[in-house]
Design an enzyme around this catalytic site. Sequence first.
Site, PDB file in Angstrom:
ATOM      1  N   ASP A  84       0.861  -1.174   0.000  1.00  0.00           N
ATOM      2  CA  ASP A  84       0.000   0.000   0.000  1.00  0.00           C
ATOM      3  C   ASP A  84       0.900   1.227   0.000  1.00  0.00           C
ATOM      4  O   ASP A  84       1.975   1.218   0.619  1.00  0.00           O
ATOM      5  CB  ASP A  84      -0.899   0.024   1.235  1.00  0.00           C
ATOM      6  CG  ASP A  84      -1.997  -1.033   1.202  1.00  0.00           C
ATOM      7  OD1 ASP A  84      -2.389  -1.444   0.098  1.00  0.00           O
ATOM      8  OD2 ASP A  84      -2.466  -1.423   2.285  1.00  0.00           O
ATOM      9  N   ASP A 122      -7.032  -1.443  -4.240  1.00  0.00           N
ATOM     10  CA  ASP A 122      -8.007  -1.074  -3.210  1.00  0.00           C
ATOM     11  C   ASP A 122      -8.996  -0.042  -3.743  1.00  0.00           C
ATOM     12  O   ASP A 122     -10.209  -0.146  -3.522  1.00  0.00           O
ATOM     13  CB  ASP A 122      -7.311  -0.499  -1.977  1.00  0.00           C
ATOM     14  CG  ASP A 122      -6.417  -1.485  -1.264  1.00  0.00           C
ATOM     15  OD1 ASP A 122      -6.639  -2.702  -1.394  1.00  0.00           O
ATOM     16  OD2 ASP A 122      -5.478  -1.031  -0.574  1.00  0.00           O
TER      17      ASP A 122
END
Length: 173
Positions: free
Chosen positions: A116, A133
């Site tokens: 991320d 995401d």
Amino acid sequence: MGLLAGLAAVVYVLDLVTKVLVVAHLEGKDPVVLIPDVLLFRVIRNSGAAFSIGTGLTLVLTLIAAGVVIAILRTARNLRSLPWAITLGLLLGGAFGNLTDRVFRAPAPLQGHVVDFVQVFPATGFPIFNVADSSIVCGGVLAVLLAWRGYQIDGSRHEDAGKRGGGKAGGGE
């Protein structure tokens, strides 16, 4: 089907390329501020689900992601709707992007941590996320809106005959 596959491929490649680039150039370094107080790149490895929920359940999350990919592929056989093709393409590309991390990244096969790196409004503590995401969230929101509006995977539209004063005489569905 072509739109679903094409969009899923674009999302997947974009997710993969951005993760490769940020790991190669930004991991282990100070965050890169793109817009002060609004947007920065900060690389983390997430063993959990969205918003770092379920850390320590990486194997379970890997199996769930694989199940989601299979469910989307099975559902796609009945696809006759452009909006649902976009929705499923976003969901499939995102799920496959994060699944790739879980299968192939450290610390071990099927237990990998997802990369991320995007953080918005960092002072608020908003979770760090990635392209996959974002795609999953957008696809999920679209799915809810389409279902709420009665749009079906097969291209039909389910009219709620029970709406107050809005039902059709004779009321068939």
